[in-house]
Design an enzyme around this catalytic site. Structure first.
Site, PDB file in Angstrom:
ATOM      1  N   ASN A  14       0.825  -1.167   0.012  1.00  0.00           N
ATOM      2  CA  ASN A  14       0.103   0.150   0.128  1.00  0.00           C
ATOM      3  C   ASN A  14       0.914   1.195   0.033  1.00  0.00           C
ATOM      4  O   ASN A  14       0.424   2.325   0.564  1.00  0.00           O
ATOM      5  CB  ASN A  14      -1.044  -0.075   1.171  1.00  0.00           C
ATOM      6  CG  ASN A  14      -0.382  -0.094   2.629  1.00  0.00           C
ATOM      7  OD1 ASN A  14       0.914  -0.064   2.611  1.00  0.00           O
ATOM      8  ND2 ASN A  14      -1.039  -0.437   3.508  1.00  0.00           N
ATOM      9  N   ARG A  63       2.811   6.811  12.352  1.00  0.00           N
ATOM     10  CA  ARG A  63       2.092   6.103  13.463  1.00  0.00           C
ATOM     11  C   ARG A  63       1.906   7.427  14.282  1.00  0.00           C
ATOM     12  O   ARG A  63       2.762   8.002  14.548  1.00  0.00           O
ATOM     13  CB  ARG A  63       3.242   4.970  14.166  1.00  0.00           C
ATOM     14  CG  ARG A  63       3.018   3.840  13.199  1.00  0.00           C
ATOM     15  CD  ARG A  63       1.762   3.085  13.323  1.00  0.00           C
ATOM     16  NE  ARG A  63       1.964   1.854  12.594  1.00  0.00           N
ATOM     17  CZ  ARG A  63       1.558   1.572  11.301  1.00  0.00           C
ATOM     18  NH1 ARG A  63       1.199   2.763  10.497  1.00  0.00           N
ATOM     19  NH2 ARG A  63       1.533   0.452  10.733  1.00  0.00           N
ATOM     20  N   GLN A 114      -5.665   2.839  18.476  1.00  0.00           N
ATOM     21  CA  GLN A 114      -6.520   2.707  17.517  1.00  0.00           C
ATOM     22  C   GLN A 114      -7.645   1.589  17.895  1.00  0.00           C
ATOM     23  O   GLN A 114      -7.091   0.353  18.117  1.00  0.00           O
ATOM     24  CB  GLN A 114      -5.964   2.347  16.377  1.00  0.00           C
ATOM     25  CG  GLN A 114      -4.973   3.886  15.514  1.00  0.00           C
ATOM     26  CD  GLN A 114      -4.579   3.641  14.331  1.00  0.00           C
ATOM     27  OE1 GLN A 114      -4.004   4.520  13.831  1.00  0.00           O
ATOM     28  NE2 GLN A 114      -4.831   2.536  13.636  1.00  0.00           N
ATOM     29  N   HIS A 134      -7.806   5.658  10.163  1.00  0.00           N
ATOM     30  CA  HIS A 134      -6.646   5.129   9.521  1.00  0.00           C
ATOM     31  C   HIS A 134      -7.151   4.564   8.304  1.00  0.00           C
ATOM     32  O   HIS A 134      -7.435   3.494   8.251  1.00  0.00           O
ATOM     33  CB  HIS A 134      -6.005   4.117  10.575  1.00  0.00           C
ATOM     34  CG  HIS A 134      -4.729   3.863  10.114  1.00  0.00           C
ATOM     35  ND1 HIS A 134      -4.039   3.027  10.668  1.00  0.00           N
ATOM     36  CD2 HIS A 134      -3.817   4.025   8.792  1.00  0.00           C
ATOM     37  CE1 HIS A 134      -2.621   2.776  10.180  1.00  0.00           C
ATOM     38  NE2 HIS A 134      -2.894   3.338   9.006  1.00  0.00           N
TER      39      HIS A 134
END
Length: 384
Positions: A152, A290, A319, A338
């Site tokens: 990704n 992050r 998260q 996210h």
């Protein structure tokens, strides 16, 4: 073969710690035969699951590998319930063989969970970034940790460029005016700028950082980068980016800072109150790396004071972000959940990568070298 080498590392780890080797050796004895219990932890899509047949990165899509796994005699359990002693994941920790999770809805694999997971052999990240795993504990336990490297990177780099433009052009106040029925050009224009001519620095120039620099070149920015490794001269010339060996000398030069470094013990809390105070007043920051790289409250305070003129990203700690997370309410932010690395295109890539590694695991074959985060008791260089 991969599992034999994992066993060898486990023996070395146990020998160095003085602990009994029986549980670690048992993991390897069961690595090449019989059905495996595989648990996947993903976000739940609910009504959105049926809207796109390629939406495979959710609980309902289950990476598109359920039929394949079950046809081979493996048990495949998928859940989004990952927190607390009574969660669904916790019920399966003692006897699972493989755990698959994602950075977008991470199952935090602590040393305590690893200790309970007597049959665990393999931890797979569907995506990039395995900091949700206690890597030292995984290495000591003889586990293999791997991710779908490169799956990704384009998705995240494109998203970073979008966020830079959103902040520079002061886009969000204009959007909010429209949906609220307002019209106040001055309320947007007083802090809207061109990207051309601005100094943009990336902290980290790995796969994502390099792609971002390539995409920024047509905007005629002054491009800087800091990394533990200097880029190849040809790529450096291609992007026009200048290497900055000293991070703290680079940061005050930047109008825009983009975080592209992994979360490690060295980078955790890297941007604390003192470092943020040394940044240029009015700096813009994009962080899709992050959340824990930043000091949460220090960022919120700097946005409130105006020292940070805009902060955007899709990563939080923890998260999912709790409802009272200060970044939800700080001014001049363009935060989202996210999402940058879980486009449909990225999902198809990391689902295929997970399937490939599972297939290799069942056959006792090596993974692509770049996918290993922990192998034979050794951490990948970026996590050391």
């Amino acid at each position: 073969m991969a599992m034999k080498r994992v066993a060898a590392s486990a023996v070395r780890a146990v020998a160095s710690s003085g602990k009994s080797s029986s549980s670690v050796l048992t993991k390897d004895l069961h690595a090449s035969s019989g059905g495996k219990k595989i648990v996947g932890v993903f976000y739940k899509a609910n009504e959105y699951a049926a809207m796109n047949p390629n939406f495979v990165g959710c609980v309902e899509g289950a990476l598109g590998i359920r039929e394949w796994l079950e046809s081979q005699g493996h048990q495949y359990i998928v859940t989004d319930d990952k927190e607390g002693p009574d969660c669904e994941l916790e019920k399966h920790i003692p006897d699972l063989h493989v755990l698959i999770t994602t950075p977008f809805h991470p199952a935090y694999v602590t040393a305590e969970r690893i200790k309970k997971a007597k049959n665990l052999q393999l931890l797979l990240t569907a995506g990039i970034g395995s900091d949700h795993v206690d890597l030292e504990a995984a290495a000591a336990a003889g586990l293999t940790v791997a991710e779908v490297t490169g799956s990704n990177v384009v998705s995240v780099a494109e998203d970073e460029l979008m966020r830079i433009l959103i902040l520079v052009r002061n886009f969000l106040p204009g959007y909010h005016q429209v949906i609220n029925g307002d019209w106040n050009v001055a309320g947007i224009a007083y802090r809207a700028y061109d990207l051309e001519g601005k100094t943009v620095g990336t902290v980290g120039a790995g796969r994502i950082g390099r792609l971002l620099l390539q995409r920024l070149k047509p905007f005629n920015c002054n491009l800087l980068y800091h990394d533990r490794i200097k880029m190849d001269p040809e790529l450096e010339n291609q992007t026009g980016a200048k290497f900055e060996e000293d991070l703290d000398k680079m940061l005050p030069k930047c109008d825009i800072i983009v975080i592209n470094t992994p979360l490690t013990e060295k980078t955790k809390g890297m941007f604390d109150k003192d470092r943020i105070a040394k940044l240029k007043k009015g700096v813009l920051i994009v962080n899709n790396a992050r959340g824990a790289i930043m000091d949460t409250q220090a960022v919120a305070d700097a946005c409130s004071s105006g020292h940070i003129a805009g902060y955007s990203g899709d990563v939080w700690y923890p998260q999912p972000a709790p409802k009272d997370h200060p970044w939800r309410y700080m001014p001049n932010q363009a935060m989202t959940p996210h999402i940058s690395g879980t486009t449909i295109d990225a999902q198809l890539r990391y689902a295929a990568g997970v399937k490939d590694m599972l297939d290799r695991y069942f056959k006792g074959e090596d993974f692509p070298l770049q996918n290993y985060i922990v192998k034979e008791g050794e951490l990948a260089p970026q996590y050391r």
